[in-house]
Structures are given as C-alpha cells and as structure tokens.
Design an enzyme around this catalytic site. Structure first.
Site, mmCIF file in Angstrom:
data_model
loop_
_atom_site.group_PDB
_atom_site.id
_atom_site.type_symbol
_atom_site.label_atom_id
_atom_site.label_comp_id
_atom_site.label_asym_id
_atom_site.label_seq_id
_atom_site.Cartn_x
_atom_site.Cartn_y
_atom_site.Cartn_z
ATOM 1 C CG ASN A 1 13.431 -45.919 15.757
ATOM 2 O OD1 ASN A 1 12.811 -45.210 16.546
ATOM 3 N ND2 ASN A 1 13.436 -45.689 14.453
ATOM 4 C CE LYS B 1 3.663 -65.854 11.578
ATOM 5 N NZ LYS B 1 3.075 -66.781 12.521
ATOM 6 C CG PHE C 1 16.783 -33.989 16.754
ATOM 7 C CD1 PHE C 1 15.949 -33.020 16.224
ATOM 8 C CD2 PHE C 1 16.840 -34.122 18.137
ATOM 9 C CE1 PHE C 1 15.201 -32.198 17.052
ATOM 10 C CE2 PHE C 1 16.097 -33.311 18.971
ATOM 11 C CZ PHE C 1 15.279 -32.346 18.427
ATOM 12 C CE LYS D 1 24.316 -39.026 11.916
ATOM 13 N NZ LYS D 1 23.663 -39.718 13.018
HETATM 14 O O1 PMT Z 1 10.835 -39.684 20.245
HETATM 15 P P1 PMT Z 1 11.521 -39.679 21.604
HETATM 16 O O2 PMT Z 1 11.286 -40.959 22.359
HETATM 17 O O3 PMT Z 1 11.182 -38.459 22.397
HETATM 18 O O4 PMT Z 1 13.091 -39.649 21.316
HETATM 19 C C1 PMT Z 1 13.681 -38.501 20.768
HETATM 20 C C2 PMT Z 1 14.783 -38.855 19.738
HETATM 21 C C3 PMT Z 1 15.935 -39.537 20.471
HETATM 22 C C4 PMT Z 1 14.227 -39.792 18.655
HETATM 23 C C5 PMT Z 1 15.233 -37.502 19.098
HETATM 24 O O5 PMT Z 1 15.666 -36.636 20.099
HETATM 25 C C6 PMT Z 1 16.326 -37.715 18.066
HETATM 26 O O6 PMT Z 1 17.518 -37.742 18.383
HETATM 27 N N1 PMT Z 1 15.938 -37.878 16.770
HETATM 28 C C7 PMT Z 1 16.820 -38.198 15.677
HETATM 29 C C8 PMT Z 1 16.994 -39.687 15.593
HETATM 30 C C9 PMT Z 1 17.807 -40.104 14.378
HETATM 31 O O7 PMT Z 1 17.277 -40.807 13.537
HETATM 32 O O8 PMT Z 1 19.003 -39.613 14.312
HETATM 33 P P2 PMT Z 1 20.047 -39.927 13.100
HETATM 34 O O9 PMT Z 1 21.322 -39.446 13.637
HETATM 35 O O10 PMT Z 1 19.913 -41.340 12.683
HETATM 36 O O11 PMT Z 1 19.538 -39.034 11.914
HETATM 37 C C10 PMT Z 1 20.007 -37.703 11.703
HETATM 38 C C11 PMT Z 1 18.921 -36.815 11.154
HETATM 39 O O12 PMT Z 1 18.582 -37.232 9.808
HETATM 40 C C12 PMT Z 1 17.625 -36.839 11.931
HETATM 41 O O13 PMT Z 1 17.113 -35.527 11.973
HETATM 42 C C13 PMT Z 1 16.718 -37.750 11.114
HETATM 43 O O14 PMT Z 1 15.345 -37.382 11.240
HETATM 44 C C14 PMT Z 1 17.216 -37.521 9.703
HETATM 45 N N2 PMT Z 1 17.117 -38.701 8.802
HETATM 46 C C15 PMT Z 1 17.756 -39.862 9.110
HETATM 47 C C16 PMT Z 1 17.671 -40.919 8.234
HETATM 48 C C17 PMT Z 1 16.922 -40.798 7.050
HETATM 49 N N3 PMT Z 1 16.815 -41.804 6.191
HETATM 50 N N4 PMT Z 1 16.307 -39.637 6.772
HETATM 51 C C18 PMT Z 1 16.393 -38.568 7.642
HETATM 52 O O15 PMT Z 1 15.827 -37.516 7.376
#
Ligand code: PMT
Length: 409
Positions: free
Chosen positions: A208, A287, A327, A341
């Site tokens: 991503n 591959k 986040f 979340k």
């Molecule tokens: O890295 P940059 O370019 O500075 O960009 C910053 C950012 C946009 C990546 C950052 O600010 C941000 O929003 N990060 C969270 C991205 C994300 O994966 O969001 P989500 O809504 O999909 O996940 C929610 C939370 O669960 C996040 O804290 C994530 O780390 C966590 N997660 C998600 C999926 C997973 N399988 N395990 C997790 O722990």
C-alpha cells in the site's frame, strides 16, 4: 520537533565543515527557532557572516569589540539561549573551552553561558584521537556538555576516518533531543510504521502507499521525550530517528510476531502502520508465468494485530495499564468507521485519518486527524505537520496512561 520559539546560539569555529553550519542554521530557522550566530575569527576564513545574517535576520557576532548597545552580548546571548550548539567545533576551540580560555567573543560567551551546550567536533582523525583532544572532551563531558560523536568517512584533508561533521539534519535532531522535555522517561513504547508487503512470487508483492512518515514522526518524538522506543517498521526509505531501536519487518505475519514479542514489556503501543488485511493464499517459489486468460489471486485473511494485543491488554495481570493507540485510514464515514475500530479492537484511543485528502494521510508531510477516545469525546486539531500530530498523540496517550494509573497530571 519542539524547537518552535526556542532560542539557539550557533557557534561556528574555523574548520572546512563551517560551510555546513549555514544549512544547520537554515533548518533551525525553518523549525521556527530564534537563531543567533557567533563566529570565531578563524571561521571567517571558511564562511561569511553575511550568509548567516541573511538566514537569521540577526547580527552575527565575531568581534568582541564590535558589539552594539550595552556591549553585553557576550554575557546575554549564552544566558538567554535554551541551547548553544557549536558546529563545527575544532580541536582548538574544544581545548580553549575545556580550559576556560576566553580570548574572543565566542569563547567568552561560553564561560558566561547558562544554557545547555552541545558541541559537534569536526577535524582530522589524528587530531580527534590525540590524547589532548580526548582529554579535553572528557573534561567537557564531565561538566555536562553534550557531545555529538563525529561521523566517519572521507575528510577534507584527503584521508578517511572519524572526524566528519554529522549532516545538518542529524544535528537538528540531536538539538531537539537535548532541548525536549523528558516526560516519557522510563516508558517503553512500541510504534509500528510503514506498509507491509505480502509476497506473491519472488518478484511480485501486494502493498500500500504508506511511506512510514507518520509512524517515524511518532517514534522520533517519543525518543526525544525520553522513552525507550522500539519501531517495528515495514519497508520504507526514511532515515531511522535518533535513539530509536528499529525492527525491520516485511509482511503482516512478521509484524505480528515482532509486536507480540515486544508487547509484554511495554507501556504503550501506537500502531500507525498500514497493515495488509489479506495476503496471497500461496507463495509461489518460481516466478508466475503469464497465461492466456485473466488471473484470479486467492487471498487469505491476515491476523488483526491490534485486536490481538487489545485482548491481551484486557487480560493483563501485571498492573502496567498499557495504553493502546490505533489509527484508522478511511475514505468515507470517518468517525463511524473509526469508532467501530476503537471499540472492536479494545483501544484507548484511535487516530482517524481521512486518506482521501491531498494534504493528509499517505505520503504527505502534514496530517489532519480526529482523535477518538474510549472514554468518549472527539478532538479535532487543525491541519498540522506530522511531527506536531505525533507530539499531540503522545500528549493524549500519556494523559490516558497517567489517568489509568491514578497518577497526577
Ligand atoms: O506512512 P505515511 O505515508 O505517513 O501514512 C500514514 C498512514 C496513512 C499510513 C497512517 O496515518 C494511518 O492511517 N495508518 C493506519 C493505516 C491502516 O492500516 O488503517 P486501518 O484502518 O486499515 O487499520 C486500523 C488499525 O489496525 C491500524 O492501527 C492498523 O495498524 C491496525 N491493523 C490493521 C490490520 C491488521 N491486520 N492488523 C492491524 O494491527
């Protein structure tokens, strides 16, 4: 970086690295610090005061007898400043300062200074390793002067070794660390940052747009504020923040292992990483060849790392009262999705990111976030640099931790 409004005197002494001081001053001014420059007579051979005056808008001092007004700048500057940084610091300057010699503006100012002092030695390796220089630096270190270790590499004298002035960006980070409040001292904080990459075959993967900027800003700010920080990072192109332990991972499964391993000995987890929710069901050792038709890739779900540590935190028995900050990267229904979340993953706080904006979210220098709390309430700060957002998140997370532990603010 917490330098806004701080008063900093940059002392420039006579070495070839004096040209780098101009960039240092420019970066400090860009951080909105109030910067003044003092030079030795020898430094004037390497850099011009006009450059520093243009960068700071302040008169540069190099002549003890060229002072204006009350002619007390050599006393006032070092007392008004939050920090005096000498970059580059020559062997001659270090020797004079260690022995209390005050024969020009800069050395006299040093004796009267009550500010914190940081010196950045830069010289030929033999001069650096000479017993006289080493013992002078020991004297200064014992007096509480901060000394930034010089880098290694090619030197102006044509040799190679230790003695290079660190890059101006690194000096600014050191300055911010010296100046910063240390309210997170004694805490262990895990920060995750960057993307995960989920391999398909030896040459392809799914990932991503995360660059790691947000997570690295949090890790750097926490380290400056005194925390022991472990940064669990997916692949990024950014320099590791000063004083942070980095654990590099690639896939969500690797990130999960690293987070679970560190979790039992931490006080706070801040998960800024963009973790892939799915990974290819199979990794192909060779591959993949192009076939005649379309390709359908089977994906399986990755573990939700945050939800897993959320339930571990619920069951904690060691009284550590860990704080979990997640986040939420959303393109629509920001608040509703973030709140869901926050609740489903058992978090104390979630930072909601509208990633459809051009000035926020992935790969930007700024961020616009909304912070939602388990105990209720939403805080909506204005658009800020990611460094300022990082400071704010740490302020709120630390307030939650203190409240959970029943500590006063
Ligand atoms: O890295 P940059 O370019 O500075 O960009 C910053 C950012 C946009 C990546 C950052 O600010 C941000 O929003 N990060 C969270 C991205 C994300 O994966 O969001 P989500 O809504 O999909 O996940 C929610 C939370 O669960 C996040 O804290 C994530 O780390 C966590 N997660 C998600 C999926 C997973 N399988 N395990 C997790 O722990």
């Amino acid at each position: 970086m917490g330098l806004r409004g701080k008063s900093i005197v940059v002392g420039v002494t006579g070495g070839i690295a004096a040209y780098k001081a101009a960039e240092l001053v420019r970066l400090l001014v860009r951080q909105e610090a109030f910067v003044r420059v003092a030079m030795t007579a020898n430094a004037l051979h390497f850099a011009g005061p006009v450059t520093f005056e243009a960068l700071t808008g302040q008169k540069v001092m190099y002549d003890m007898y060229g002072q204006e007004g009350t002619a007390m700048e050599h006393i006032r500057w070092g007392q008004e400043a939050d920090l005096v940084v000498i970059a580059p610091a020559t062997a001659n300057f270090i020797a004079k300062y260690a022995n209390g010699i005050a024969d020009d503006f800069l050395t006299t100012m040093m004796l009267a200074a009550s500010a914190r002092i940081l010196i950045c030695p830069a010289m030929n390796t033999k001069m650096l390793l000479h017993p006289a220089t080493r013992s002078n630096m020991d004297i200064l270190a014992k007096r509480g002067v901060y000394i930034m270790a010089p880098g290694e590499g090619e030197l102006a004298c044509g040799t190679s070794g230790a003695g290079r002035l660190p890059e101006p960006e690194e000096i600014v980070e050191f300055v911010a660390t010296v100046i910063s409040k240390k309210d997170l001292e004694g805490l262990k904080i895990i920060v995750t940052a960057g993307p995960t990459i989920e391999p398909i075959d030896p040459v392809r993967f799914i990932t991503n747009r995360s660059t790691g900027k947000m997570g690295y800003a949090i890790a750097g700010a926490a380290a400056r504020r005194g925390a022991a920080v472990t940064l669990i990072s997916g692949p990024t192109n950014i320099r590791s923040p000063l004083g942070v332990e980095i654990r590099s991972v690639r896939s969500a499964l690797e990130m999960r292992s690293a987070v679970i391993e560190c979790f039992s000995d931490c006080d706070m987890v801040i998960k800024a990483a963009a973790v892939s929710d799915y990974r290819p069901a199979r990794f192909l050792e060779e591959k993949m060849k192009k076939g005649p038709g379309d390709l359908v890739l089977e994906m399986v779900k990755n573990p939700d790392i945050l939800a897993e540590i959320g339930s571990l935190a619920e069951r904690e028995t060691d009284g550590r009262k860990r704080v979990l900050v997640g986040f939420a990267a959303e393109t629509h229904d920001l608040i509703e999705n973030a709140r869901s979340k926050l609740n489903s993953k058992g978090l104390d706080m979630i930072v909601a990111n509208d990633v459809s904006r051009k000035d926020a979210g992935f790969a930007t220098e700024t961020n616009l976030v909304k912070m939602l709390f388990r105990e209720g309430g939403i805080e909506e700060p204005p658009l800020m640099s990611k460094t300022d957002v990082a400071e704010l998140i740490l302020d709120r997370a630390e307030a939650i931790r203190r409240k959970k532990l029943g500590l006063s603010r």
